[in-house]
Design a protein around this motif. Structure first.
Motif, PDB file in Angstrom:
ATOM      1  N   LEU A   4      38.016  -0.005  17.531  1.00  0.00           N
ATOM      2  CA  LEU A   4      36.743  -1.327  17.883  1.00  0.00           C
ATOM      3  C   LEU A   4      37.895  -2.882  17.871  1.00  0.00           C
ATOM      4  O   LEU A   4      38.242  -3.397  18.917  1.00  0.00           O
ATOM      5  CB  LEU A   4      35.978  -1.748  17.150  1.00  0.00           C
ATOM      6  CG  LEU A   4      35.120  -3.008  17.527  1.00  0.00           C
ATOM      7  CD1 LEU A   4      34.247  -2.792  18.768  1.00  0.00           C
ATOM      8  CD2 LEU A   4      33.916  -2.955  16.415  1.00  0.00           C
ATOM      9  N   TYR A  43      36.268   1.738  23.062  1.00  0.00           N
ATOM     10  CA  TYR A  43      34.738   1.190  23.544  1.00  0.00           C
ATOM     11  C   TYR A  43      34.370   2.433  22.742  1.00  0.00           C
ATOM     12  O   TYR A  43      33.264   2.480  21.636  1.00  0.00           O
ATOM     13  CB  TYR A  43      34.543   0.178  24.094  1.00  0.00           C
ATOM     14  CG  TYR A  43      34.902  -1.228  23.655  1.00  0.00           C
ATOM     15  CD1 TYR A  43      34.175  -1.773  22.441  1.00  0.00           C
ATOM     16  CD2 TYR A  43      35.541  -1.644  25.115  1.00  0.00           C
ATOM     17  CE1 TYR A  43      34.849  -3.323  22.966  1.00  0.00           C
ATOM     18  CE2 TYR A  43      35.681  -3.673  24.449  1.00  0.00           C
ATOM     19  CZ  TYR A  43      35.394  -3.838  23.486  1.00  0.00           C
ATOM     20  OH  TYR A  43      35.934  -5.097  23.324  1.00  0.00           O
ATOM     21  N   SER A  72      35.231   3.727  19.057  1.00  0.00           N
ATOM     22  CA  SER A  72      34.594   3.141  18.274  1.00  0.00           C
ATOM     23  C   SER A  72      32.269   3.321  18.230  1.00  0.00           C
ATOM     24  O   SER A  72      31.802   4.027  17.116  1.00  0.00           O
ATOM     25  CB  SER A  72      34.440   1.559  18.238  1.00  0.00           C
ATOM     26  OG  SER A  72      34.242   1.004  19.525  1.00  0.00           O
ATOM     27  N   LYS A  73      31.901   3.061  19.028  1.00  0.00           N
ATOM     28  CA  LYS A  73      30.756   3.824  19.888  1.00  0.00           C
ATOM     29  C   LYS A  73      29.992   5.120  18.773  1.00  0.00           C
ATOM     30  O   LYS A  73      29.429   5.001  17.839  1.00  0.00           O
ATOM     31  CB  LYS A  73      29.996   3.196  20.862  1.00  0.00           C
ATOM     32  CG  LYS A  73      28.710   3.135  20.775  1.00  0.00           C
ATOM     33  CD  LYS A  73      27.972   2.399  21.977  1.00  0.00           C
ATOM     34  CE  LYS A  73      26.616   2.020  22.090  1.00  0.00           C
ATOM     35  NZ  LYS A  73      26.119   1.442  23.288  1.00  0.00           N
ATOM     36  N   HIS A  74      30.645   6.124  19.559  1.00  0.00           N
ATOM     37  CA  HIS A  74      30.322   7.497  19.851  1.00  0.00           C
ATOM     38  C   HIS A  74      31.499   8.288  18.518  1.00  0.00           C
ATOM     39  O   HIS A  74      32.466   9.256  19.547  1.00  0.00           O
ATOM     40  CB  HIS A  74      29.864   7.826  20.734  1.00  0.00           C
ATOM     41  CG  HIS A  74      28.701   6.941  20.975  1.00  0.00           C
ATOM     42  ND1 HIS A  74      27.418   7.558  21.128  1.00  0.00           N
ATOM     43  CD2 HIS A  74      29.411   6.547  22.318  1.00  0.00           C
ATOM     44  CE1 HIS A  74      27.462   6.291  22.017  1.00  0.00           C
ATOM     45  NE2 HIS A  74      27.789   5.819  22.864  1.00  0.00           N
TER      46      HIS A  74
END
Length: 593
Positions: free
Chosen positions: A401, A419, A422-424
């Motif tokens: 991130l 991105y 960092s989210k998944h």
């Protein structure tokens, strides 16, 4: 014979030179103007930039599309007529006590209602009188049950609010319904949005300032019989890769990058002229582009867009500086072009500066997700010190991130992947599904092309430039005919064929035909070295389709001309599509370009 090997990071990129002559040295691509590429269209026309910058005429099918854009829903947006509510009378026949007992669960069978309109009218009656109940129908047998969503709505908005939402869903009006939350439970809110999306298709909700606004969902656009126009145009780009020019055009005309296509990607450090297409009626915006690296002309609307491969070839004009031999010696060396050259993929196919495409493609095929990210985030001499500093910090911390936020906007591929990571963090497929499809596809094709190059190198090293029994055969490439899509035939008698007819398959698809001879054994050897087989590479997760594809191992340039201009030498020639001028010229110079 001479062989040249160049080591790039972990792997080798091989290219093989043979024939007469020792070659010569020269400065290549010293300036952007030293490398000019003009695309040859399917009609055999060499594309050039001209002064025809007028707006194209809009054909009839495009006018129909323009009218649809102004009023996409046709009659759906007309003011609603007040319809008389049809009452079935069935609800009055059910004892109220039986309906009240359903508040705690269970079901109550009403009977068989075969008429669909009657069932719809009964459901409307039920929701208006008893919002906490719902109709359930199986094979025209109607039952009444407790509304599964009602308890959830009550927790968020109270009984009055829950009843309001359900009644609004039955008879949605243009006036929105606003309801305040009575709780801030995030899990309940998430369930609420999921329920509305899955079960209440006639309405949509939006949250703001602690309240929810319920509105009627707009009708879907009707696309039946609407042909979307594509704007075809000739593009001259200077010192830009295809991806950079597509991104720039998308920003200038306000469209998506995926709406822009071309027949073939050209060199970056060059002046290139090519045919492109743009989805939509964007002639006015495209004509207003004023950019020192982009120029357009010859705009015309068509009913289909362009796809890669819709060209016969390219014409090249190359300027060589500080040549180590005279013009006569260059002319003599250029005569070797008539013998053809080994049709290797050029080094630019593999991102030779940053080495990303080749190795990232290798790791994606192997499903080594983390290693693919590491390759993408490897420091590169072509990047700025700022970008390399961010990549170095990521290698130390692994903070996706932070790296995504720190990278500049033009590193969009890296930002997209980081991105998503960092989210998944536990779903690596989503990391790469979030990047542009064209870049993801390029990574696969880069590794696929490198394997093809290595097989050709080993063939030439072991068997030379001769046709072998069992080779695969297709008609020779030229700039006046398009390569056939048909499956190749197997060579039974080598004396009946020439080397320019021999093709090698690109690996990756189980339906690909491989040569049943010494070259087939080389394929197995190279694939086994990387833990792969002839079977399908599993690329469906990443939405990459690898179909059977074949490439000629030898090609011939056409219209070769050499001219001396002052202290420079200019070489011009034409090549069939997908052939590399750097490989052709490198064969003459006996150098890797």
């Amino acid at each position: 014979k001479a062989t040249v090997s160049v080591l790039y990071w972990m792997e080798h990129f091989w290219i093989y030179f043979d024939g007469e002559g020792s070659g010569f040295d020269a400065k290549f691509k010293e300036n952007v103007e030293d490398f000019i590429v003009n695309e040859i269209s399917m009609a055999g026309k060499v594309l050039t930039l001209n002064d025809n910058k007028g707006l194209p005429a809009v054909p009839e099918f495009a006018k129909k599309y323009a009218n649809w854009k102004k009023n996409p829903c046709e009659d759906a947006e007309k003011p609603e007529q007040q319809q008389e509510q049809v009452l079935t009378g069935l609800l009055d026949k059910i004892p109220k006590s039986d309906l009240e007992n359903l508040a705690v669960g269970g079901s109550l069978e009403v009977g068989t209602i075969k008429d669909r309109d009657t069932r719809i009218a009964f459901n409307r009656e039920l929701k208006n009188e008893h919002p906490h109940l719902a109709m359930h129908s199986v094979a025209s047998v109607v039952s009444v049950i407790r509304c599964p969503a009602y308890p959830l709505f009550c927790k968020l908005f109270g009984e009055d609010g829950a009843a309001g939402i359900i009644q609004y869903a039955v008879n949605p009006s243009r006036a929105p319904l606003s309801l305040p939350y009575i709780t801030d439970d995030k899990d309940l809110k998430k369930q609420f949005y999921e329920t509305i999306t899955a079960k209440f298709g006639a309405i949509q909700v939006a949250a703001r300032d602690g309240a929810v606004t319920v509105t009627k969902k707009p009708p879907k656009r009707k696309r039946a019989d609407i042909e979307q126009p594509y704007l075809h145009f000739t593009l001259q780009k200077t010192d830009l890769s295809w991806f950079e020019s597509a991104r720039l055009i998308a920003r200038l005309v306000h469209c998506g990058e995926q709406d822009i296509s071309c027949c073939g990607m050209k060199d970056k450090k060059a002046i290139t002229v090519q045919r492109c297409s743009l989805k939509g009626l964007l002639g006015n915006k495209l004509a207003r582009i004023t950019h020192d690296k982009l120029r357009v002309c010859d705009m015309k609307y068509e009913n289909e867009g362009l796809v890669k491969g819709q060209l016969l070839g390219n014409k090249f004009e190359i300027t060589l500086r500080d040549v180590s031999v005279g013009a006569a010696a260059v002319c003599e060396a250029a005569k070797l072009m008539d013998q053809g050259f080994h049709n290797f993929f050029g080094s630019q196919r593999f991102a030779v500066i940053c080495k990303q495409d080749l190795h990232a493609g290798l790791h994606l095929v192997r499903k080594e997700w983390e290693r693919a990210v590491d390759v993408m985030m490897t420091c590169c001499e072509a990047d700025t010190d700022e970008v390399n500093g961010i990549k170095t910090n990521y290698a130390k911390t692994g903070d996706a991130l932070a790296a995504a936020k720190a990278l500049p906007i033009f590193k969009n591929t890296e930002k997209d992947v980081l991105y998503a990571k960092s989210k998944h963090p536990a779903e690596p497929v989503k990391w790469f599904r979030n990047m542009p499809h064209s870049v993801r596809e390029l990574w696969f094709h880069s590794f696929q092309s490198w394997l093809w190059n290595k097989v050709l190198y080993l063939r030439l090293k072991r068997h030379g430039s001769k046709v072998l029994k069992g080779d695969l055969i297709l008609p020779s490439l030229t700039t006046t005919n398009k390569a056939q899509k048909a499956a190749p035939v197997v060579c039974e008698d080598p004396s009946q064929h020439v080397i320019t007819e021999v093709v090698h398959p690109k690996p990756g698809s189980s339906s690909t035909l491989y040569p049943d001879n010494e070259v087939g054994a080389i394929y197995d050897e190279v694939l086994q070295e990387y833990g792969l087989t002839r079977a399908d590479w599993d690329t469906k997760e990443l939405n990459i389709k690898l179909t059977p594809s074949y490439r000629h191992i030898n090609a011939k340039p056409e219209g070769v001309a050499v001219a001396e201009e002052g202290d420079t030498i200019k070489i011009s020639f034409a090549l069939p599509s997908s052939c590399y001028a750097t490989v052709c010229l490198g064969e003459v110079m006996k150098r890797v370009l």
